[in-house]
Design a protein around this motif. Structure first.
Motif, short mmCIF file in Angstrom:
data_model
loop_
_atom_site.label_atom_id
_atom_site.label_comp_id
_atom_site.label_asym_id
_atom_site.label_seq_id
_atom_site.Cartn_x
_atom_site.Cartn_y
_atom_site.Cartn_z
N GLN A 221 0.84 -1.20 0.00
CA GLN A 221 0.00 0.00 0.00
C GLN A 221 0.87 1.25 0.00
N ASP A 222 1.91 1.28 0.85
CA ASP A 222 2.80 2.44 0.89
C ASP A 222 3.52 2.63 -0.44
N ALA A 223 3.79 1.51 -1.12
CA ALA A 223 4.47 1.59 -2.42
C ALA A 223 3.54 2.06 -3.53
N GLY A 224 2.24 2.13 -3.25
CA GLY A 224 1.28 2.58 -4.25
C GLY A 224 0.84 1.51 -5.22
N LEU A 225 1.09 0.24 -4.88
CA LEU A 225 0.74 -0.85 -5.80
C LEU A 225 -0.66 -1.38 -5.58
N ILE A 226 -1.22 -1.16 -4.40
CA ILE A 226 -2.56 -1.65 -4.11
C ILE A 226 -3.36 -0.62 -3.34
N ASN A 227 -4.67 -0.75 -3.37
CA ASN A 227 -5.58 -0.03 -2.49
C ASN A 227 -6.22 -1.04 -1.55
N ILE A 228 -6.39 -0.66 -0.30
CA ILE A 228 -6.98 -1.56 0.68
C ILE A 228 -8.37 -1.06 1.06
N CYS A 229 -9.34 -1.95 1.03
CA CYS A 229 -10.71 -1.64 1.44
C CYS A 229 -11.04 -2.52 2.64
N TYR A 230 -11.28 -1.88 3.78
CA TYR A 230 -11.51 -2.62 5.02
C TYR A 230 -13.00 -2.92 5.24
N CYS A 231 -13.25 -3.93 6.06
CA CYS A 231 -14.61 -4.24 6.55
C CYS A 231 -15.60 -4.44 5.42
N MET A 232 -15.26 -5.26 4.46
CA MET A 232 -16.15 -5.52 3.34
C MET A 232 -16.38 -7.02 3.22
N SER A 233 -17.62 -7.40 2.94
CA SER A 233 -17.90 -8.79 2.62
C SER A 233 -17.95 -9.00 1.11
N PHE A 234 -18.23 -7.91 0.39
CA PHE A 234 -18.25 -7.98 -1.07
C PHE A 234 -18.01 -6.57 -1.63
N PRO A 235 -17.12 -6.40 -2.61
CA PRO A 235 -16.81 -5.06 -3.13
C PRO A 235 -17.91 -4.51 -4.02
N GLU A 236 -18.92 -3.93 -3.41
CA GLU A 236 -20.01 -3.34 -4.18
C GLU A 236 -20.51 -2.10 -3.44
N LEU A 237 -21.24 -1.24 -4.14
CA LEU A 237 -21.80 -0.03 -3.55
C LEU A 237 -23.26 -0.27 -3.16
#
Length: 255
Positions: A221-237
């Motif tokens: 994450q610090d290197a800018g290679l990934i984004n982290i999304c916390y507390c999710m069961s499924f990546p949707e809005l």
């Protein structure tokens, strides 16, 4: 070598001219560009002195800066402007393809006002978006696609970019975390390609535990290679905080 006498502008200029005496430094008409400063993060300390001196403009660029800032003696806070460069989004991809602001504004107005597109425009936009999804937003890949008008050579560039990321991990990650970080990086695409769309540390290696790999995830994450999304069961809005949403600790999305 250019910093061996300190961070003051005159000392840096003197050492640059010592390396290459053909260089000319015209006050108020010269710009210094320091590229790949992740290899020499102390260059960031010199920005304060350039700013105070005021005779020259300076641009610094590099990658993985987030993991090297802790090595900097002074980060020249208040004496520089920072810009985070990301891969191209769909609108920027359209601009690269030659579509003007009128086209993108019309597309945006249809989306915000929830007005259906014409069948012709819908077909065209769908094809453009499919191309964008295949290519991604890395400028080198998009440039190759636009230059040739086909996908020829784009996959090779994408593979080379991934290999470059792996080389950076081997170069900059420290100690045993180097192998773990590389394993996490390699596991992200195949895990997110599954139906549940989530990344699980336990799947990286036999007996892998989150506490052992947390530093690797933060490094990426610090290197800018990934984004982290916390507390999710499924990546949707929308992203809510219900009971089920707390079942998974982390979801990682490769940029």
């Amino acid at each position: 070598m250019i910093l061996e006498d300190g961070y003051k502008t005159d000392d840096i200029i003197k050492n640059i001219s010592r390396i290459d005496s053909s260089k000319r430094f015209t006050e108020n008409d010269s710009i210094f560009i320091f590229d790949e400063i992740q290899d020499f993060p102390d260059i960031a300390t010199a920005l304060k002195f350039f700013r105070i001196d005021g005779r020259y403009d300076v641009i610094c660029s590099g990658s993985l800066l987030g993991i090297n800032y802790k090595q900097i003696e002074s980060n020249s806070v208040g004496y520089k402007e920072e810009y985070e460069m990301n891969s191209m989004d769909f609108e920027e991809f359209l601009r690269a393809k030659g579509y003007g602001d009128d086209f993108t504004e019309e597309l945006l107005s249809h989306m915000t006002e929830k007005k259906p597109l014409s069948s012709v425009m819908m077909t065209m936009c769908s094809e453009l978006f499919l191309d964008y999804c295949i290519l991604g937003g890395m400028p080198a890949v998009v440039r190759e696609y636009i230059a040739k008008g086909t996908f020829e050579g784009t996959l090779d560039i994408q593979r080379q970019l991934i290999n470059d990321y792996r080389e950076d991990i081997r170069k900059y990650a420290q100690g045993p975390d180097q192998t773990r970080t590389l394993n996490v990086f390699n596991q992200i695409p195949p895990q997110l390609a599954k139906d549940n769309k989530k990344f699980q540390i336990s799947k990286v290696a036999h007996g892998a535990r989150f506490k052992d790999y947390r530093g690797c995830i933060e490094w990426l994450q610090d290197a800018g290679l990934i984004n982290i999304c916390y507390c999710m069961s499924f990546p949707e809005l929308p992203l809510n905080r219900g009971r089920r949403a707390r079942q998974i600790r982390i979801c990682i999305i490769l940029l």
